[in-house]
Design an enzyme around this catalytic site. Structure first.
Site, PDB file in Angstrom:
ATOM      1  N   HIS A  89     -37.368   1.184  53.202  1.00  0.00           N
ATOM      2  CA  HIS A  89     -37.872   2.010  54.360  1.00  0.00           C
ATOM      3  C   HIS A  89     -37.141   2.894  54.859  1.00  0.00           C
ATOM      4  O   HIS A  89     -35.683   2.892  54.633  1.00  0.00           O
ATOM      5  CB  HIS A  89     -38.069   0.741  55.510  1.00  0.00           C
ATOM      6  CG  HIS A  89     -38.855   1.669  56.759  1.00  0.00           C
ATOM      7  ND1 HIS A  89     -38.490   2.183  57.557  1.00  0.00           N
ATOM      8  CD2 HIS A  89     -40.267   1.330  56.961  1.00  0.00           C
ATOM      9  CE1 HIS A  89     -39.427   2.539  58.550  1.00  0.00           C
ATOM     10  NE2 HIS A  89     -40.526   2.169  58.092  1.00  0.00           N
TER      11      HIS A  89
ATOM     12  N   GLY B 233     -42.950   7.198  63.548  1.00  0.00           N
ATOM     13  CA  GLY B 233     -42.720   7.069  65.072  1.00  0.00           C
ATOM     14  C   GLY B 233     -42.744   8.434  65.962  1.00  0.00           C
ATOM     15  O   GLY B 233     -42.336   8.379  67.047  1.00  0.00           O
TER      16      GLY B 233
END
Length: 247
Positions: free
Chosen positions: A94, A170
């Site tokens: 990630h 995000g």
């Protein structure tokens, strides 16, 4: 060959017993598309807890693991440990592992190979930063990250690739469905040329990066997008709409 849609929720470093109980209750009570594979990336300390709350149609994943079975690696967990507490999957590579914790492509690829050898399924993440996209390097970056995985992974059956443009995680920015589809199509071409046509046709490629109930249907309609890896929205009721994006 039809690729089964796969939606992952990455809870990141969020949640406690109360909120996870509530989230699991919401998911268990929802009407969900039965043709979607669901994987929930849970913080290590709550994997066992979440597994006990969820029926088996929900898969539970660790958010990371190390490249060896055991040893003097303080703070790390092994694939064997993840399996022992009920996880069947692990998320690796990630962008936060790469760019906050400095994990290089080679280490991530070694971890993926070991996790697969130990019987876990792997969500293998890739993606470019904003300056790389603006410099026109998106394809070069994702090809390099895929090449690292390809050096260690010989059987792709239990791998799902998650393409997550780092600039869209995000931030509220999302790649347009067209931008996302372009990279997914490029990845399929790369797989055909560097691994095999069979793997290119069968490997599922998720999109991640500010996926919401508002944009999931249009993204899901793209021919080479086979699911999502969802961050913040996976902690909210709208995650149900994202799971049902193909309905």
């Amino acid at each position: 060959m039809a690729r089964k849609f796969c939606v992952g929720g990455n809870w990141k470093m969020n949640g406690d017993k109360v909120s996870i109980t509530e989230l699991c209750k919401t998911l268990c009570g929802a009407t969900l598309d039965e043709n979607v594979e669901i994987v929930l990336g849970c913080p290590f300390v709550y994997i066992n807890f979440a597994r006990d709350l969820l029926p088996c149609k929900f898969n539970v994943a660790g958010q990371n693991c190390y490249k060896v079975p055991k040893g003097a690696f303080t703070g790390e967990v092994s694939p064997a440990m993840l399996k022992d507490v009920g996880a069947g999957w692990v998320i690796l590579g990630h962008s936060e592992r790469r760019h906050v914790f400095g994990e290089p492509d080679e280490l991530i690829a070694e971890k993926a190979a070991h996790a697969l050898a130990e019987g876990l399924k792997v969500i293998a993440c890739i993606g470019e930063k904003l300056e790389e996209r603006e410099a026109g390097k998106t394809e070069a970056v994702v090809a390099s990250q895929m090449a690292a995985y390809a050096k260690t992974i010989k059987d792709w059956t239990n791998v799902v690739v998650a393409y997550e443009p780092v600039w869209a995680i995000g931030t509220g920015k999302t790649a347009t469905p067209q931008q996302a589809q372009e990279v997914h199509a490029y990845l399929r071409k790369w797989l055909a040329e560097n691994i095999s046509k069979e793997v290119s046709d069968s490997l599922r490629i998720q999109y991640g990066g500010s996926v919401t109930a508002a944009n999931c249907k249009e993204l899901a309609a793209q021919p080479d997008i086979d699911g999502f890896l969802v961050g913040g929205a996976s902690l909210k009721p709208e995650f149900i709409d994202i799971i049902n994006a193909k309905k």
